[in-house]
Design a protein around this motif. Structure first.
Motif, PDB file in Angstrom:
ATOM      1  N   TRP A   1       0.491   8.687  12.492  1.00  0.00           N
ATOM      2  CA  TRP A   1       0.194   7.258  12.375  1.00  0.00           C
ATOM      3  C   TRP A   1       1.222   6.556  11.494  1.00  0.00           C
ATOM      4  O   TRP A   1       1.660   5.432  11.784  1.00  0.00           O
ATOM      5  CB  TRP A   1      -1.213   7.064  11.806  1.00  0.00           C
ATOM      6  N   GLN A   2       1.632   7.225  10.419  1.00  0.00           N
ATOM      7  CA  GLN A   2       2.579   6.607   9.504  1.00  0.00           C
ATOM      8  C   GLN A   2       3.953   6.365  10.140  1.00  0.00           C
ATOM      9  O   GLN A   2       4.696   5.499   9.679  1.00  0.00           O
ATOM     10  CB  GLN A   2       2.748   7.466   8.241  1.00  0.00           C
ATOM     11  N   LEU A   3       4.298   7.119  11.184  1.00  0.00           N
ATOM     12  CA  LEU A   3       5.547   6.840  11.883  1.00  0.00           C
ATOM     13  C   LEU A   3       5.567   5.383  12.346  1.00  0.00           C
ATOM     14  O   LEU A   3       6.571   4.677  12.180  1.00  0.00           O
ATOM     15  CB  LEU A   3       5.706   7.763  13.093  1.00  0.00           C
ATOM     16  N   ALA A   4       4.469   4.942  12.950  1.00  0.00           N
ATOM     17  CA  ALA A   4       4.378   3.561  13.422  1.00  0.00           C
ATOM     18  C   ALA A   4       4.161   2.599  12.263  1.00  0.00           C
ATOM     19  O   ALA A   4       4.716   1.486  12.256  1.00  0.00           O
ATOM     20  CB  ALA A   4       3.244   3.443  14.436  1.00  0.00           C
ATOM     21  N   PHE A   5       3.390   3.011  11.273  1.00  0.00           N
ATOM     22  CA  PHE A   5       3.108   2.147  10.127  1.00  0.00           C
ATOM     23  C   PHE A   5       4.392   1.791   9.378  1.00  0.00           C
ATOM     24  O   PHE A   5       4.614   0.628   9.012  1.00  0.00           O
ATOM     25  CB  PHE A   5       2.121   2.851   9.197  1.00  0.00           C
ATOM     26  N   ARG A   6       5.257   2.774   9.170  1.00  0.00           N
ATOM     27  CA  ARG A   6       6.478   2.523   8.401  1.00  0.00           C
ATOM     28  C   ARG A   6       7.437   1.586   9.112  1.00  0.00           C
ATOM     29  O   ARG A   6       8.263   0.940   8.462  1.00  0.00           O
ATOM     30  CB  ARG A   6       7.186   3.855   8.094  1.00  0.00           C
ATOM     31  N   GLN A   7       7.347   1.505  10.424  1.00  0.00           N
ATOM     32  CA  GLN A   7       8.232   0.625  11.183  1.00  0.00           C
ATOM     33  C   GLN A   7       7.515  -0.652  11.634  1.00  0.00           C
ATOM     34  O   GLN A   7       7.940  -1.307  12.583  1.00  0.00           O
ATOM     35  CB  GLN A   7       8.805   1.371  12.385  1.00  0.00           C
ATOM     36  N   HIS A   8       6.418  -0.987  10.943  1.00  0.00           N
ATOM     37  CA  HIS A   8       5.716  -2.268  11.152  1.00  0.00           C
ATOM     38  C   HIS A   8       5.272  -2.443  12.602  1.00  0.00           C
ATOM     39  O   HIS A   8       5.396  -3.528  13.178  1.00  0.00           O
ATOM     40  CB  HIS A   8       6.611  -3.440  10.734  1.00  0.00           C
ATOM     41  N   ALA A   9       4.732  -1.382  13.186  1.00  0.00           N
ATOM     42  CA  ALA A   9       4.239  -1.448  14.566  1.00  0.00           C
ATOM     43  C   ALA A   9       2.781  -1.894  14.637  1.00  0.00           C
ATOM     44  O   ALA A   9       2.216  -1.966  15.731  1.00  0.00           O
ATOM     45  CB  ALA A   9       4.395  -0.083  15.239  1.00  0.00           C
ATOM     46  N   PHE A  10       2.184  -2.225  13.485  1.00  0.00           N
ATOM     47  CA  PHE A  10       0.805  -2.697  13.457  1.00  0.00           C
ATOM     48  C   PHE A  10       0.728  -4.071  12.807  1.00  0.00           C
ATOM     49  O   PHE A  10       1.586  -4.444  11.992  1.00  0.00           O
ATOM     50  CB  PHE A  10      -0.098  -1.729  12.682  1.00  0.00           C
ATOM     51  N   ASP A  11      -0.324  -4.799  13.150  1.00  0.00           N
ATOM     52  CA  ASP A  11      -0.594  -6.112  12.573  1.00  0.00           C
ATOM     53  C   ASP A  11      -1.889  -6.007  11.777  1.00  0.00           C
ATOM     54  O   ASP A  11      -2.923  -5.585  12.314  1.00  0.00           O
ATOM     55  CB  ASP A  11      -0.725  -7.152  13.690  1.00  0.00           C
ATOM     56  N   PHE A  12      -1.847  -6.376  10.501  1.00  0.00           N
ATOM     57  CA  PHE A  12      -3.018  -6.295   9.638  1.00  0.00           C
ATOM     58  C   PHE A  12      -3.581  -7.680   9.314  1.00  0.00           C
ATOM     59  O   PHE A  12      -4.360  -7.827   8.369  1.00  0.00           O
ATOM     60  CB  PHE A  12      -2.668  -5.560   8.343  1.00  0.00           C
ATOM     61  N   GLY A  13      -3.172  -8.677  10.081  1.00  0.00           N
ATOM     62  CA  GLY A  13      -3.658 -10.026   9.849  1.00  0.00           C
ATOM     63  C   GLY A  13      -3.206 -10.544   8.503  1.00  0.00           C
ATOM     64  O   GLY A  13      -2.053 -10.348   8.097  1.00  0.00           O
ATOM     65  N   SER A  14      -4.107 -11.174   7.786  1.00  0.00           N
ATOM     66  CA  SER A  14      -3.758 -11.749   6.481  1.00  0.00           C
ATOM     67  C   SER A  14      -3.957 -10.768   5.339  1.00  0.00           C
ATOM     68  O   SER A  14      -3.685 -11.101   4.187  1.00  0.00           O
ATOM     69  CB  SER A  14      -4.628 -12.988   6.222  1.00  0.00           C
ATOM     70  N   MET A  15      -4.395  -9.541   5.644  1.00  0.00           N
ATOM     71  CA  MET A  15      -4.699  -8.573   4.597  1.00  0.00           C
ATOM     72  C   MET A  15      -3.494  -7.681   4.301  1.00  0.00           C
ATOM     73  O   MET A  15      -2.591  -7.542   5.137  1.00  0.00           O
ATOM     74  CB  MET A  15      -5.900  -7.721   4.995  1.00  0.00           C
ATOM     75  N   THR A  16      -3.487  -7.086   3.114  1.00  0.00           N
ATOM     76  CA  THR A  16      -2.418  -6.180   2.731  1.00  0.00           C
ATOM     77  C   THR A  16      -2.438  -4.938   3.611  1.00  0.00           C
ATOM     78  O   THR A  16      -3.489  -4.315   3.799  1.00  0.00           O
ATOM     79  CB  THR A  16      -2.570  -5.759   1.256  1.00  0.00           C
TER      80      THR A  16
END
Length: 645
Positions: free
Chosen positions: A333-348
């Motif tokens: 999961w972190q592979l995608a997380f580190r390259q900003h492949a997810f959107d977390f809306g207005s939250m950190t």
């Protein structure tokens, strides 16, 4: 013959430590590590399972026998006698079991380990570094810190680790012991056993190496390493290896010594990936998990946190008979997380807030490509040249797929991730300067007096001294950490070799923690200390896995004193010896209205810089007081602060 292993887990000891240290305890890595040592014929865990209900399913899934310990006295760990009885009975009735594993940090088990060794059993201890008593470590044949087994980062940066110096001294002692015996060259495996006899807790993994061989190679100024008859041997640097050696205990083959070849490009890439905390998962497995992540998040956008999503996938895999533990899923999961492949809306961004697929990624192929570009970024960050064929072979099992590797490079370039190292450093320094919670640190770094304190001493040397001082003298430690910060900042700005941003951030967080301690504990300036606490909390966050892994251990006292000091400001007393969750609950529910208001303001400020750690506090309050409506209301109040209410 495969070792027969009996495992006894003091689960209360481990689970309470994990809860208090904000450590995500996962059972799978522990079991996989033990399975690599032999056949697990007995697996037992001891605890009050009414208090650890959330772990029961995972333990049962790993076919571990659960032994119930009923509460007689609160806060008293009652596992020691029961484990000792069961282990000794096993030693007597199962002579074929040659290895006993004790998973605990409790010194009470030292006598058990000693007695098992008297019975001729090999004893392996595993326990958390912070709470494990040295008496238990020394009583075992071998001791491995639990954080190492679970893949956690060491508490200090690799360049500043006192353990590296201690490991070097152990190597020198072990080599000298074999010199005195006339036992050279020595098999590397035998040399490691000698080191373990001096220090059962020695582990090359704990000092940043994936292999014993790699650590030996990095000590090339002292030892030489070479192959003979497919075996790895070690000798002092000045030892002259004859062309032919008569067979003996340490040198069974009369063959010429062959120097170790330099690391191949593949070995360099693998080392960079491991040091970056990325998975070396099988290609098919990695792709399958990435596809499942994409499909699940696409089906339920904004509905699941990463933690929940990975739990769903783990359960699915278990039903299909696939052994994919949550740590592996989290790494993928972190592979995608580190390259900003997810959107977390207005939250950190973190694993604890709902997520969606990033808006620019409209297909599975684009998502996978963005995730796998993390491997290229890790190679570039390690200063390695990009060899498309070598990387294609490692990532895709097909050296011919060079076009795909080039597409990953192009993807990084299109997103501005291929800036020069100098550009990345300058931008990172600007980001630190412009980040409001770090304003007190930036102001202190600008002090002209720091220029006169250089004295030709390195940042690393100042940091080492500060680490020794911080348990005895906050004032001296904060001064030395501040100088280390200034020297490291200048070195990063100049682009000096070996000057990393990771070490700079570690020095900044360390300075913030010691300066907060100096102001609150020495000067009693509680209000003045608060900005430094917040600076620490803003740096040490779960979405920065490197710094979180190194400094998570300080989070408990920092959080406790952050809230305790609110009471001290108005001459009230709250014990800092309690857990942060209990301190927060005490302040939030205190009869003094002024303290409750101060708690609300301070906790709102904490929510702004590190919402995830506050979310953990709310979870702990609920877990530690499941029947209390008052505590549930306080946890709900914290949740309200996190949502901006």
């Amino acid at each position: 013959m495969t070792a027969q292993i009996a495992v006894f887990i003091d689960f209360e000891n481990i689970a309470i430590w994990a809860r208090q240290e904000f450590f995500d305890f996962e059972l799978t890595p522990l079991i996989e590590y033990l399975q690599s040592r032999g056949s697990l014929v007995i697996k037992r865990a001891y605890g009050d399972w009414t208090a650890f209900r959330n772990y029961r399913d995972d333990l049962i899934a790993h076919t571990i026998d659960l032994t119930q310990l009923f509460s007689v006295r609160e806060s008293k760990n009652r596992a020691d006698i029961r484990i000792a009885l069961d282990a000794l009975e096993t030693a007597i009735t199962h002579p074929q079991i040659d290895t006993f594993v004790i998973v605990s940090g409790d010194s009470d088990f030292s006598m058990l380990a000693s007695r098992l060794r008297e019975y001729g059993r090999y004893t392996l201890g595993i326990g958390p570094r912070k709470i494990t008593h040295m008496l238990l470590v020394k009583s075992c044949d071998e001791f491995v810190y639990l954080e190492t087994v679970l893949g956690a980062m060491p508490d200090e940066p690799r360049g500043a680790s006192a353990e590296r110096d201690e490991a070097r001294r152990l190597l020198e002692r072990a080599i000298q012991a074999h010199v005195q015996r006339g036992d050279l060259p020595v098999l590397a495996s035998r040399l490691k056993q000698t080191i373990l006899s001096f220090s059962p807790a020695f582990s090359e993994t704990a000092i940043g190496y994936t292999q014993f061989k790699s650590w030996l190679e990095d000590n090339h100024d002292f030892v030489q390493v070479f192959f003979r008859d497919l075996h790895l041997y070690v000798a002092p640097r000045d030892f002259r290896v004859p062309e032919r050696i008569e067979p003996g205990e340490s040198s069974p083959a009369a063959l010429p010594a062959t120097p170790l070849p330099p690391p191949s490009p593949l070995e360099n890439y693998q080392r960079a990936i491991v040091q970056a905390g990325l998975p070396l998962a099988d290609f098919a497995e990695r792709r399958a998990v990435l596809q499942d992540i994409y499909e699940l998040v696409s089906e339920r956008p904004g509905a699941l946190t990463a933690e929940q999503m990975l739990d769903v996938l783990r359960d699915r895999y278990e039903l299909r008979g696939l052994s994919r533990g949550k740590p592996l899923l989290f790494q993928i999961w972190q592979l995608a997380f580190r390259q900003h492949a997810f959107d977390f809306g207005s939250m950190t961004a973190s694993a604890h807030v709902p997520l969606s697929i990033a808006s620019g990624l409209t297909s599975l192929d684009e998502f996978v490509r963005q995730a796998e570009s993390t491997f290229i970024a890790a190679a570039l960050a390690a200063g390695l040249p990009i060899d498309n064929a070598e990387l294609a072979g490692m990532l895709l099992n097909d050296r011919a797929q060079t076009d795909y590797v080039q597409a990953l490079v192009d993807s990084l370039s299109a997103r501005g991730a291929l800036r020069s190292e100098a550009e990345r450093r300058r931008q990172s320094l600007r980001d630190l300067l412009d980040y409001p919670p770090l304003a007190p640190l930036m102001r202190d770094l600008a002090q002209p007096a720091l220029e006169a304190r250089r004295n030709g001493i390195s940042a690393d040397a100042y940091a080492r001294r500060a680490m020794v001082e911080r348990s005895q003298d906050f004032r001296a430690a904060s001064q030395d950490f501040l100088i280390a910060c200034r020297l490291q900042w200048d070195a990063v700005e100049r682009g000096d070799p070996g000057a990393t941003l990771d070490d700079l951030r570690w020095y900044l967080a360390s300075y913030a923690s010691t300066k907060a301690g100096e102001l609150s504990q020495v000067h009693r300036d509680y209000a003045g200390a608060r900005p430094y606490y917040l600076a620490y909390f803003s740096l040490v966050r779960e979405d920065d896995p490197i710094l979180w892994g190194k400094m998570r251990g300080l989070m408990v006292p920092m959080l406790s004193y952050y809230w305790v000091n609110l009471a001290r400001e108005i001459d009230l007393h709250i014990s800092p010896a309690s857990t942060p969750a209990d301190v927060a609950a005490t302040a939030a529910g205190h009869p003094n209205v002024d303290l409750r208001q101060r708690w609300l303001e301070a906790t709102r400020a904490l929510a702004a810089v590190n919402p995830n750690v506050l979310r953990r506090i709310a979870e702990q309050i609920r877990a530690e007081h499941p029947e209390s409506a008052e505590h549930a209301a306080i946890a709900d109040r914290i949740a309200g602060l996190l949502s901006g209410q």
